[in-house]
Motif scaffolding. Structure first.
Motif, short mmCIF file in Angstrom:
data_model
loop_
_atom_site.label_atom_id
_atom_site.label_comp_id
_atom_site.label_asym_id
_atom_site.label_seq_id
_atom_site.Cartn_x
_atom_site.Cartn_y
_atom_site.Cartn_z
N LEU A 49 0.90 -1.11 -0.11
CA LEU A 49 -0.04 -0.13 0.19
C LEU A 49 0.89 1.10 0.11
CD1 LEU A 49 -3.05 1.01 0.22
CD2 LEU A 49 -2.59 1.25 2.71
N ILE A 50 0.50 2.32 -0.78
CA ILE A 50 1.52 3.33 -1.11
C ILE A 50 0.70 4.75 -0.70
CG2 ILE A 50 2.93 2.48 -2.55
CD1 ILE A 50 1.66 3.74 -4.90
N SER A 51 1.16 5.69 -0.40
CA SER A 51 0.58 6.92 -0.21
C SER A 51 1.62 8.15 -0.53
CB SER A 51 0.30 6.93 1.24
OG SER A 51 -0.19 8.33 1.72
N SER A 52 1.12 9.51 -0.64
CA SER A 52 2.18 10.40 -0.70
C SER A 52 2.37 11.27 0.39
CB SER A 52 1.65 11.32 -1.89
OG SER A 52 0.29 11.80 -1.28
N ALA A 53 1.73 10.84 1.45
CA ALA A 53 2.09 11.13 2.88
C ALA A 53 3.31 11.18 3.30
CB ALA A 53 1.11 10.63 3.96
N LYS A 54 3.81 12.07 3.80
CA LYS A 54 5.49 12.02 4.37
C LYS A 54 5.30 11.07 5.65
CE LYS A 54 6.09 17.18 3.26
NZ LYS A 54 7.00 18.40 3.65
N VAL A 63 -1.64 4.84 -11.87
CA VAL A 63 -1.78 4.66 -10.52
C VAL A 63 -0.71 5.46 -9.65
CG1 VAL A 63 -1.66 3.06 -8.58
CG2 VAL A 63 -2.85 2.27 -10.60
N LYS A 64 0.61 5.33 -10.11
CA LYS A 64 1.52 6.02 -9.36
C LYS A 64 1.61 7.45 -9.44
CE LYS A 64 5.30 4.13 -11.43
NZ LYS A 64 6.61 3.84 -11.96
N GLN A 65 1.40 7.91 -10.46
CA GLN A 65 1.28 9.47 -10.75
C GLN A 65 0.09 10.07 -9.94
OE1 GLN A 65 3.64 11.31 -11.79
NE2 GLN A 65 4.72 9.34 -12.45
N ALA A 66 -1.21 9.26 -9.74
CA ALA A 66 -2.29 9.68 -9.08
C ALA A 66 -2.13 9.93 -7.50
CB ALA A 66 -3.61 8.71 -9.60
N VAL A 67 -1.25 8.85 -7.10
CA VAL A 67 -0.94 8.73 -5.73
C VAL A 67 -0.05 9.83 -5.40
CG1 VAL A 67 -0.02 7.33 -3.80
CG2 VAL A 67 -1.49 6.39 -5.63
N ILE A 68 0.94 10.12 -6.25
CA ILE A 68 2.07 11.09 -5.79
C ILE A 68 1.23 12.34 -6.07
CG2 ILE A 68 3.76 12.48 -6.98
CD1 ILE A 68 5.05 9.74 -8.10
N MET A 99 -4.70 6.45 -1.89
CA MET A 99 -3.68 5.39 -1.48
C MET A 99 -3.88 4.22 -2.75
SD MET A 99 -3.32 5.02 2.55
CE MET A 99 -2.95 6.43 3.52
N ALA A 100 -2.98 3.46 -2.72
CA ALA A 100 -3.25 2.35 -3.79
C ALA A 100 -2.38 1.08 -3.45
CB ALA A 100 -2.98 2.70 -5.08
N PHE A 101 -2.71 -0.11 -3.60
CA PHE A 101 -2.09 -1.27 -3.76
C PHE A 101 -1.22 -1.44 -5.19
CE2 PHE A 101 -5.35 -2.40 -0.48
CZ PHE A 101 -4.32 -2.76 0.52
#
Length: 298
Positions: free
Chosen positions: A172-177, A231-236, A241-243
């Motif tokens: 699971l990924i997020s752009s949060a610090k 997916v990556k660019q949207a999360v960035i 968040m995304a799996f």
């Protein structure tokens, strides 16, 4: 059927079969990479040559006629025979061109690692790579439009041979610090970015969530993407968040653009497979290429 001239091309038969398999002219057009008008014309030419209506069209869709069902059986038998014949005649000689249909992660993040080795191992061969979702990649192999498939899911089929080539984990990924650990239930309150149906990635995380008592349908999916890069660019950008495959985000994690978010009790893994058709004219070459790929991946 009357005794009219029954000359037609294999591409007409292929269009007919794919329309029936997809149950849609639109999806058949996408799979065959032909215009809908071209596919419709192929069917019309078949019907004119056979003197029979194969598909009843209407504003609500279409249905297959009894003669259409009979002709489908003939087409399936014909292509199976052709595949066997090509396999027997083709031997083990390498083709000049070899098409690989791959889902996003193995196509973008695994195959490029071994392409230099493949080019040295099969000198003079030109490779063509088609990036699709897992379902579409399998269909390209089954239809004979690709010599080898690379996918993140395995669907048993009597005509397909599978070979595991590598493993993967979904995170699971997020752009949060800062990324605090979550429980699976916490996911229901968060905006999510997901992959489309037919994606091996989506099927894998849907199954994992279901095993933890979380219905994937209850996720707040604010954006659905057809590629991992989307997916990556949207999360960035902070959409949600995304799996995603850990292989796909190694650079972004190292640069601090993305953070991995631990999910308690959720460890999602999967295998990548190479697949090819039994009795395919290039089946021996496909097996050798799959072996080279497997040997040179971690």
């Amino acid at each position: 059927m009357d005794s009219q001239d029954t000359n037609f091309e294999l591409k007409h038969l292929r269009s007919f079969l794919v329309v029936l398999e997809e149950e849609s002219f639109t999806r058949a057009s996408r799979r065959l990479r032909l215009g809908q008008a071209t596919i419709s014309n192929h069917i019309s030419q078949l019907e004119a040559a056979l003197g029979a209506v194969l598909i009843e069209r209407s504003s609500k869709g279409f249905s297959v006629t009894p003669r259409g069902e009979l002709f489908r059986d003939y087409c399936v038998s014909l292509f199976a025979g052709l595949d066997r014949f090509k396999g027997e005649m083709g031997g083990e000689s390498a083709p000049l061109s070899f098409t690989v249909a791959a889902s996003t992660v193995p196509g973008q993040y695994l195959l490029p690692r071994v392409l230099p080795i493949l080019l040295r191992s099969f000198p003079g061969m030109k490779f063509r790579l088609e990036l699709l979702d897992s379902r579409e990649a399998m269909e390209m192999v089954k239809s004979g439009n690709a010599d080898l498939g690379l996918t993140g899911k395995k669907v048993s089929h009597p005509s397909l041979v599978y070979q595991k080539i590598s493993g993967d984990s979904l995170i699971l990924i997020s752009s949060a610090k800062k990324a605090s650990p979550l429980s699976p239930a916490d996911l229901l309150a968060l905006p999510m970015v997901g992959r489309e149906r037919g994606s091996g990635t989506r099927e894998t995380y849907d199954r994992a969530l279901s095993s933890r008592g979380i219905s994937p349908a209850r996720l707040n999916c604010v954006l659905e993407c057809t590629t991992t890069e989307c997916v990556k660019q949207a999360v960035i950008a902070g959409v949600g968040m995304a799996f995603i495959s850990s292989l796909a985000v190694q650079d972004e994690l190292a640069r601090g653009l993305l953070k991995q978010v631990p999910v308690k009790g959720l460890n999602i893994t999967r295998d990548f497979h190479a697949l090819w058709m039994k009795n395919h004219r290039h089946g021996g070459i496909a097996r050798r290429i799959a072996a080279v790929i497997k040997e040179n991946l971690p």
